[in-house]
Design a protein around this motif. Structure first.
Motif, PDB file in Angstrom:
ATOM      1  N   UNK A 137      -7.504  15.317  -8.996  1.00  0.00           N
ATOM      2  CA  UNK A 137      -6.597  16.139  -8.187  1.00  0.00           C
ATOM      3  C   UNK A 137      -5.841  15.291  -7.176  1.00  0.00           C
ATOM      4  N   UNK A 138      -6.563  14.475  -6.441  1.00  0.00           N
ATOM      5  CA  UNK A 138      -5.912  13.655  -5.418  1.00  0.00           C
ATOM      6  C   UNK A 138      -4.936  12.657  -6.028  1.00  0.00           C
ATOM      7  N   UNK A 139      -5.346  12.024  -7.140  1.00  0.00           N
ATOM      8  CA  UNK A 139      -4.504  11.000  -7.763  1.00  0.00           C
ATOM      9  C   UNK A 139      -3.248  11.629  -8.351  1.00  0.00           C
ATOM     10  N   UNK A 155      -8.813   9.807   1.090  1.00  0.00           N
ATOM     11  CA  UNK A 155      -8.976   8.418   1.511  1.00  0.00           C
ATOM     12  C   UNK A 155      -8.993   7.473   0.320  1.00  0.00           C
ATOM     13  N   UNK A 156      -9.276   8.016  -0.872  1.00  0.00           N
ATOM     14  CA  UNK A 156      -9.297   7.194  -2.083  1.00  0.00           C
ATOM     15  C   UNK A 156      -7.926   6.613  -2.392  1.00  0.00           C
ATOM     16  N   UNK A 157      -6.876   7.263  -1.873  1.00  0.00           N
ATOM     17  CA  UNK A 157      -5.512   6.808  -2.163  1.00  0.00           C
ATOM     18  C   UNK A 157      -5.255   5.419  -1.582  1.00  0.00           C
ATOM     19  N   UNK A 158      -5.907   5.099  -0.494  1.00  0.00           N
ATOM     20  CA  UNK A 158      -5.725   3.771   0.075  1.00  0.00           C
ATOM     21  C   UNK A 158      -6.208   2.671  -0.842  1.00  0.00           C
ATOM     22  N   UNK A 159      -7.209   2.993  -1.656  1.00  0.00           N
ATOM     23  CA  UNK A 159      -7.756   2.011  -2.587  1.00  0.00           C
ATOM     24  C   UNK A 159      -6.920   1.884  -3.852  1.00  0.00           C
ATOM     25  N   UNK A 160      -6.418   3.034  -4.342  1.00  0.00           N
ATOM     26  CA  UNK A 160      -5.718   3.041  -5.636  1.00  0.00           C
ATOM     27  C   UNK A 160      -4.206   2.890  -5.479  1.00  0.00           C
ATOM     28  N   UNK A 190      -9.468   8.354 -14.181  1.00  0.00           N
ATOM     29  CA  UNK A 190     -10.574   8.233 -15.128  1.00  0.00           C
ATOM     30  C   UNK A 190     -11.696   7.382 -14.536  1.00  0.00           C
ATOM     31  N   UNK A 191     -11.298   6.401 -13.750  1.00  0.00           N
ATOM     32  CA  UNK A 191     -12.280   5.504 -13.132  1.00  0.00           C
ATOM     33  C   UNK A 191     -12.879   6.112 -11.860  1.00  0.00           C
ATOM     34  N   UNK A 192     -12.031   6.765 -11.055  1.00  0.00           N
ATOM     35  CA  UNK A 192     -12.484   7.262  -9.755  1.00  0.00           C
ATOM     36  C   UNK A 192     -13.040   8.685  -9.815  1.00  0.00           C
ATOM     37  N   UNK A 193     -12.754   9.403 -10.905  1.00  0.00           N
ATOM     38  CA  UNK A 193     -13.167  10.804 -11.042  1.00  0.00           C
ATOM     39  C   UNK A 193     -12.571  11.686  -9.939  1.00  0.00           C
ATOM     40  N   UNK A 213      -0.547   5.028 -15.109  1.00  0.00           N
ATOM     41  CA  UNK A 213      -1.339   4.412 -14.042  1.00  0.00           C
ATOM     42  C   UNK A 213      -2.239   5.448 -13.367  1.00  0.00           C
ATOM     43  N   UNK A 214      -1.676   6.634 -13.109  1.00  0.00           N
ATOM     44  CA  UNK A 214      -2.467   7.691 -12.476  1.00  0.00           C
ATOM     45  C   UNK A 214      -3.638   8.107 -13.367  1.00  0.00           C
ATOM     46  N   UNK A 215      -3.389   8.201 -14.670  1.00  0.00           N
ATOM     47  CA  UNK A 215      -4.458   8.585 -15.597  1.00  0.00           C
ATOM     48  C   UNK A 215      -5.578   7.548 -15.601  1.00  0.00           C
TER      49      UNK A 215
END
Length: 221
Positions: free
Chosen positions: A186-188, A6-11, A180-183, A174-176
């Motif tokens: 794997x998902x990112x 679900x974090x992907x919706x934010x990033x 780094x911010x979201x911890x 961008x992924x890195x």
């Protein structure tokens, strides 16, 4: 640790911006390296043995140097001689220099597939070298060169990830920054890999159509 996609919706906006930079860098390098490759191919066939030897040696050197080293030379090395470039132009210069010689080999093989007698026939008809090249030779070179050309284009797409080493804000960078911010590495990283796969699939589809088109052109001769 459980997965949380679900974090992907934010990033997603950050990854989309990185994807845009990746596509832009790939396109610019293709636009610059293609005429560079044609120039290398023509110099490989130059009448002068000295020119041919120099171009072969340069091709051997540039294709033997890791692209990351060329990127570091463009970004960190050029300032030593008084030329300081931002990350994006540095990446364009390094990748263009690297890929021009690979495309040179591709176009050289394509030129070799055209019978030498066609150059002589055009000369006998009074056609200028430029007209012969652009109207007669290159149209026959393209079918042979197109499939490996697109194959190398996929390498450019994946190679843009190296530009993260000099802070170009492309997809890998961008992924890195996001994980780094979201911890959530794997998902990112999985999402970034999926984006690369989609972009690469588009180029592979073009390669497939290019191979079929080239086969039809060869069959029509």
């Amino acid at each position: 640790m459980t997965l949380d996609f679900s974090i992907l919706g934010t990033v997603w906006p950050a990854l989309l911006r990185g994807t845009t930079v990746t596509i832009s860098l790939t396109s610019i390098v293709l636009l610059c390296a293609t005429p560079g490759g044609i120039a290398v191919a023509l110099l490989r066939s130059a009448p002068s043995p000295t020119v041919r030897t120099i171009v072969r040696a340069a091709s051997w050197i540039f294709r033997g140097i890791p692209p990351l080293l060329l990127l570091f030379l463009a970004f960190f090395g050029l300032p030593v001689v008084g030329l300081t470039l931002p990350p994006m132009p540095s990446a364009v210069i390094a990748m263009t220099a690297y890929m021009s010689f690979y495309f040179g080999e591709v176009f050289h093989s394509g030129l070799q597939s055209v019978a030498r007698g066609q150059w002589q026939a055009c000369k006998a008809l009074g056609l200028s070298p430029a007209r012969t090249l652009f109207r007669i030779i290159l149209p026959q070179t393209i079918p042979a060169a197109l499939p490996p050309y697109i194959s190398h284009a996929t390498e450019i797409l994946k190679g843009t990830a190296l530009a993260a080493a000099v802070a170009v804000p492309e997809l890998t960078n961008a992924a890195k920054q996001v994980f780094v911010v979201t911890y959530r590495p794997f998902e990112i990283l999985l999402a970034a890999g999926a984006i690369y796969a989609v972009l690469d699939a588009g180029l592979l589809i073009l390669q497939l159509y290019g191979e079929r088109w080239a086969a039809r052109r060869r069959a029509a001769r």
